[in-house]
Write a protein that holds these residues in place. Structure first.
Motif, PDB file in Angstrom:
ATOM      1  N   PHE A   3     -50.609 -41.331 -17.392  1.00  0.00           N
ATOM      2  CA  PHE A   3     -50.106 -42.457 -18.179  1.00  0.00           C
ATOM      3  C   PHE A   3     -49.681 -43.606 -17.268  1.00  0.00           C
ATOM      4  O   PHE A   3     -50.021 -44.766 -17.510  1.00  0.00           O
ATOM      5  CB  PHE A   3     -48.934 -41.974 -19.028  1.00  0.00           C
ATOM      6  N   THR A   4     -48.951 -43.279 -16.213  1.00  0.00           N
ATOM      7  CA  THR A   4     -48.487 -44.337 -15.299  1.00  0.00           C
ATOM      8  C   THR A   4     -49.596 -44.816 -14.375  1.00  0.00           C
ATOM      9  O   THR A   4     -49.422 -45.801 -13.667  1.00  0.00           O
ATOM     10  CB  THR A   4     -47.284 -43.845 -14.473  1.00  0.00           C
ATOM     11  N   HIS A   5     -50.724 -44.128 -14.367  1.00  0.00           N
ATOM     12  CA  HIS A   5     -51.885 -44.618 -13.625  1.00  0.00           C
ATOM     13  C   HIS A   5     -52.737 -45.554 -14.486  1.00  0.00           C
ATOM     14  O   HIS A   5     -53.151 -46.624 -14.045  1.00  0.00           O
ATOM     15  CB  HIS A   5     -52.758 -43.452 -13.151  1.00  0.00           C
ATOM     16  N   ASP A   6     -52.968 -45.175 -15.738  1.00  0.00           N
ATOM     17  CA  ASP A   6     -53.968 -45.878 -16.548  1.00  0.00           C
ATOM     18  C   ASP A   6     -53.494 -47.229 -17.077  1.00  0.00           C
ATOM     19  O   ASP A   6     -54.303 -48.141 -17.265  1.00  0.00           O
ATOM     20  CB  ASP A   6     -54.398 -44.987 -17.714  1.00  0.00           C
ATOM     21  N   ARG A   7     -52.228 -47.344 -17.423  1.00  0.00           N
ATOM     22  CA  ARG A   7     -51.546 -48.618 -17.676  1.00  0.00           C
ATOM     23  C   ARG A   7     -51.950 -49.409 -18.920  1.00  0.00           C
ATOM     24  O   ARG A   7     -51.152 -50.192 -19.424  1.00  0.00           O
ATOM     25  CB  ARG A   7     -51.681 -49.549 -16.459  1.00  0.00           C
ATOM     26  N   PHE A   8     -53.151 -49.232 -19.464  1.00  0.00           N
ATOM     27  CA  PHE A   8     -53.639 -50.141 -20.502  1.00  0.00           C
ATOM     28  C   PHE A   8     -54.260 -49.333 -21.634  1.00  0.00           C
ATOM     29  O   PHE A   8     -55.181 -48.538 -21.413  1.00  0.00           O
ATOM     30  CB  PHE A   8     -54.669 -51.087 -19.884  1.00  0.00           C
ATOM     31  N   LYS A  42     -34.462 -45.959 -14.009  1.00  0.00           N
ATOM     32  CA  LYS A  42     -35.776 -46.443 -14.402  1.00  0.00           C
ATOM     33  C   LYS A  42     -36.529 -45.362 -15.179  1.00  0.00           C
ATOM     34  O   LYS A  42     -36.472 -44.181 -14.823  1.00  0.00           O
ATOM     35  CB  LYS A  42     -36.592 -46.850 -13.171  1.00  0.00           C
ATOM     36  N   VAL A  43     -37.222 -45.783 -16.246  1.00  0.00           N
ATOM     37  CA  VAL A  43     -37.936 -44.827 -17.087  1.00  0.00           C
ATOM     38  C   VAL A  43     -39.398 -45.231 -17.232  1.00  0.00           C
ATOM     39  O   VAL A  43     -39.791 -46.357 -16.914  1.00  0.00           O
ATOM     40  CB  VAL A  43     -37.286 -44.736 -18.489  1.00  0.00           C
ATOM     41  N   ILE A  44     -40.207 -44.298 -17.723  1.00  0.00           N
ATOM     42  CA  ILE A  44     -41.581 -44.608 -18.094  1.00  0.00           C
ATOM     43  C   ILE A  44     -41.534 -45.436 -19.368  1.00  0.00           C
ATOM     44  O   ILE A  44     -40.874 -45.063 -20.342  1.00  0.00           O
ATOM     45  CB  ILE A  44     -42.379 -43.312 -18.316  1.00  0.00           C
ATOM     46  N   GLY A 103     -46.416 -55.134 -13.327  1.00  0.00           N
ATOM     47  CA  GLY A 103     -45.566 -55.559 -12.230  1.00  0.00           C
ATOM     48  C   GLY A 103     -44.110 -55.163 -12.403  1.00  0.00           C
ATOM     49  O   GLY A 103     -43.319 -55.262 -11.459  1.00  0.00           O
ATOM     50  N   LYS A 104     -43.751 -54.697 -13.595  1.00  0.00           N
ATOM     51  CA  LYS A 104     -42.405 -54.190 -13.852  1.00  0.00           C
ATOM     52  C   LYS A 104     -42.421 -52.685 -14.126  1.00  0.00           C
ATOM     53  O   LYS A 104     -41.485 -52.138 -14.707  1.00  0.00           O
ATOM     54  CB  LYS A 104     -41.790 -54.943 -15.039  1.00  0.00           C
ATOM     55  N   GLY A 105     -43.515 -52.044 -13.716  1.00  0.00           N
ATOM     56  CA  GLY A 105     -43.588 -50.588 -13.803  1.00  0.00           C
ATOM     57  C   GLY A 105     -43.967 -50.049 -15.156  1.00  0.00           C
ATOM     58  O   GLY A 105     -43.764 -48.859 -15.419  1.00  0.00           O
ATOM     59  N   GLY A 106     -44.545 -50.885 -16.062  1.00  0.00           N
ATOM     60  CA  GLY A 106     -44.823 -50.450 -17.420  1.00  0.00           C
ATOM     61  C   GLY A 106     -46.298 -50.437 -17.789  1.00  0.00           C
ATOM     62  O   GLY A 106     -47.164 -50.819 -16.997  1.00  0.00           O
ATOM     63  N   ASN A 107     -46.562 -49.984 -19.007  1.00  0.00           N
ATOM     64  CA  ASN A 107     -47.890 -49.976 -19.606  1.00  0.00           C
ATOM     65  C   ASN A 107     -47.957 -51.024 -20.706  1.00  0.00           C
ATOM     66  O   ASN A 107     -46.924 -51.389 -21.277  1.00  0.00           O
ATOM     67  CB  ASN A 107     -48.205 -48.621 -20.244  1.00  0.00           C
ATOM     68  N   LEU A 108     -49.177 -51.442 -21.048  1.00  0.00           N
ATOM     69  CA  LEU A 108     -49.384 -52.336 -22.186  1.00  0.00           C
ATOM     70  C   LEU A 108     -50.247 -51.623 -23.222  1.00  0.00           C
ATOM     71  O   LEU A 108     -51.372 -51.193 -22.920  1.00  0.00           O
ATOM     72  CB  LEU A 108     -50.064 -53.632 -21.753  1.00  0.00           C
ATOM     73  N   LEU A 109     -49.722 -51.492 -24.442  1.00  0.00           N
ATOM     74  CA  LEU A 109     -50.463 -50.959 -25.577  1.00  0.00           C
ATOM     75  C   LEU A 109     -50.732 -52.133 -26.503  1.00  0.00           C
ATOM     76  O   LEU A 109     -49.825 -52.655 -27.148  1.00  0.00           O
ATOM     77  CB  LEU A 109     -49.646 -49.873 -26.274  1.00  0.00           C
ATOM     78  N   LEU A 110     -51.999 -52.561 -26.560  1.00  0.00           N
ATOM     79  CA  LEU A 110     -52.382 -53.797 -27.244  1.00  0.00           C
ATOM     80  C   LEU A 110     -53.120 -53.472 -28.535  1.00  0.00           C
ATOM     81  O   LEU A 110     -54.106 -52.735 -28.532  1.00  0.00           O
ATOM     82  CB  LEU A 110     -53.244 -54.641 -26.315  1.00  0.00           C
ATOM     83  N   ASN A 111     -52.652 -54.042 -29.640  1.00  0.00           N
ATOM     84  CA  ASN A 111     -53.068 -53.614 -30.969  1.00  0.00           C
ATOM     85  C   ASN A 111     -54.229 -54.394 -31.567  1.00  0.00           C
ATOM     86  O   ASN A 111     -54.322 -55.615 -31.437  1.00  0.00           O
ATOM     87  CB  ASN A 111     -51.878 -53.746 -31.924  1.00  0.00           C
ATOM     88  N   ILE A 160     -54.466 -53.184 -11.424  1.00  0.00           N
ATOM     89  CA  ILE A 160     -53.810 -52.628 -12.605  1.00  0.00           C
ATOM     90  C   ILE A 160     -53.731 -51.104 -12.536  1.00  0.00           C
ATOM     91  O   ILE A 160     -52.648 -50.516 -12.574  1.00  0.00           O
ATOM     92  CB  ILE A 160     -54.551 -53.065 -13.886  1.00  0.00           C
ATOM     93  N   TYR A 161     -54.879 -50.438 -12.415  1.00  0.00           N
ATOM     94  CA  TYR A 161     -54.885 -48.981 -12.404  1.00  0.00           C
ATOM     95  C   TYR A 161     -54.186 -48.453 -11.150  1.00  0.00           C
ATOM     96  O   TYR A 161     -54.446 -48.905 -10.035  1.00  0.00           O
ATOM     97  CB  TYR A 161     -56.311 -48.431 -12.415  1.00  0.00           C
ATOM     98  N   GLY A 162     -53.307 -47.496 -11.345  1.00  0.00           N
ATOM     99  CA  GLY A 162     -52.593 -46.895 -10.223  1.00  0.00           C
ATOM    100  C   GLY A 162     -51.514 -47.768  -9.632  1.00  0.00           C
ATOM    101  O   GLY A 162     -50.913 -47.411  -8.613  1.00  0.00           O
TER     102      GLY A 162
END
Length: 428
Positions: free
Chosen positions: A9-14, A245-247, A282-290, A321-323
């Protein structure tokens, strides 16, 4: 923080979020039933006419794949209570509409065929179920007769239904990587809340973990989850819970609605969406785009255009982005820029939101970068270390730069991409 279970999850990001249900026919927001105070009988016209004859899940998966999305989350059931699968626990399901078939299974199969991980959204709210009680979000909350009748409902019957549907989804549809549950309700306007006590959250999570031990669960059961999910805003920094810090995952729409909204026009540009993705990573998060598919089963052409635009950028820039994650704190990012950092390759990525004239100064990075290049075409970016004079060709000399400053010598014309990226190979 990251474990073997969460590393993907923290690798794929998008990821791609998909809101699809009966509200696609109303085409004016997935909350239309609550906003317009519609009863089951009034809303039933959409159930009677749901027939997505142009539904092509392989095309949806292709769009997500080419956009660079690595996982998906689809609304198996939204607040309206309608099930996209052939549930055995309710007649309010897709197989009883003109569609006449399970729409969830072929979707999951299509995305998995492209190595996109499968996620399910399941609404804890249910405005159709005969034992779901009134609350501040319910469409008939101001209907006095309904409110009185709601007092006679057996809440445990709804909980049993919720548990039963979840067991169906997690036992009959293969490996599910993410379960997005939505949502707990605080007491408001004289209505009681619904939270961990009402949802029986601890028991519910035990069920989920027993069925799919590897699954990641979000944070909306009013108990800690694997993923913290800020919605429709960009956090100022890495999300923290109790100072740690959290996922986390930012959930966003292309426009102002999750479901298909024919007349909504506040659509974000490709440039803005790419910047949101970069800012999130850049802030350690993922983007889930709808995306909100139409009632005929097609993804809105406005979303398709933006997915293709993001895919064009991702094709050349996905290494940033990835990783990747937030850069080490000692690296100071210039104004109108964002850093991402890959700890495995020890590369720092500088995303330039506003292209400067000829020079970009990186404070604190002198002596730490081995090589620099534009990521889109691997063309070298020349560097000036510390306080040494810039080249005459660059047309300038040192003017009070500190010794720890690394200056990048940029072309006057930026590359023709949504967000230019400079890849910095750090010294080991």
């Amino acid at each position: 923080m990251t474990t073997d279970r969460t590393a993907w999850f923290t690798h794929d990001r998008f990821g791609m979020y998909i809101h699809w249900g009966l509200y696609a026919l109303g085409a004016r927001h997935e909350w239309m039933r609550s906003r317009e105070f519609l009863s089951n009988e009034q809303y039933n016209k959409y159930f009677k006419r749901f027939d997505p004859d142009l539904y092509d899940p392989e095309l949806w998966a292709k769009l997500a794949d080419e956009a660079g999305m690595k996982y998906m989350v689809v609304t198996a059931k939204h607040h309206e209570g309608f099930s996209l699968w052939d549930t055995q626990l309710s007649d309010y399901k897709v197989t009883n509409t003109p569609a006449g078939r399970d729409l969830l299974r072929p979707m999951l199969d299509a995305f998995r065929a492209r190595d996109i991980k499968a996620g399910l959204y399941y609404s804890l709210l249910d405005w159709h179920h005969p034992h779901y009680t009134v609350d501040v979000k319910h469409p008939q909350r101001y209907d006095a007769a309904f409110v009185e009748q709601s007092k006679q409902r057996d809440w445990q019957q709804y909980i049993d239904y919720m548990f039963g549907q979840t067991e169906e989804l997690l036992s009959k549809y293969g490996k599910i990587d993410v379960l997005f549950l939505d949502f707990s309700i605080p007491p408001e306007q004289g209505f009681p809340g619904k939270g961990k006590k009402e949802w029986q959250s601890e028991k519910f999570v035990e069920l989920v973990r027993r069925l799919q031990p590897q699954i990641m669960i979000n944070d909306r059961l009013q108990i800690p989850g694997d993923i913290t999910t800020p919605e429709q805003y960009q956090p100022r920094e890495w999300i923290k819970v109790n100072g740690e810090k959290v996922i986390w995952e930012a959930c966003h729409t292309f426009s102002g609605s999750w479901g298909y909204y024919r007349d909504e026009e506040s659509w974000k540009s490709v440039d803005m969406l790419v910047k949101m993705l970069v800012d999130t990573v850049g802030k350690g998060g993922n983007l889930l785009l709808n995306v909100g598919p139409t009632g005929r089963g097609e993804i809105d052409e406005r979303a398709v255009e933006r997915l293709k635009g993001m895919g064009e950028w991702m094709r050349r820039h996905n290494r940033s982005i990835y990783g990747c994650t937030a850069a080490p704190e000692q690296f100071r990012c210039p104004d109108d820029c964002r850093f991402t950092y890959n700890p495995e390759t020890n590369r720092l990525y500088l995303h330039i939101f506003s292209w400067p004239f000829k020079h970009l100064h990186l404070y604190g990075l002198s002596g730490q970068v081995e090589y620099a290049q534009l990521l889109n075409d691997a063309s070298e970016i020349r560097m000036v270390e510390g306080a040494q004079e810039m080249t005459m060709e660059a047309g300038a000399f040192n003017e009070g730069r500190s010794a720890d400053t690394l200056t990048l010598e940029l072309p006057i014309k930026p590359p023709n991409v949504a967000v230019p990226v400079i890849e910095l190979f750090l010294k080991s």
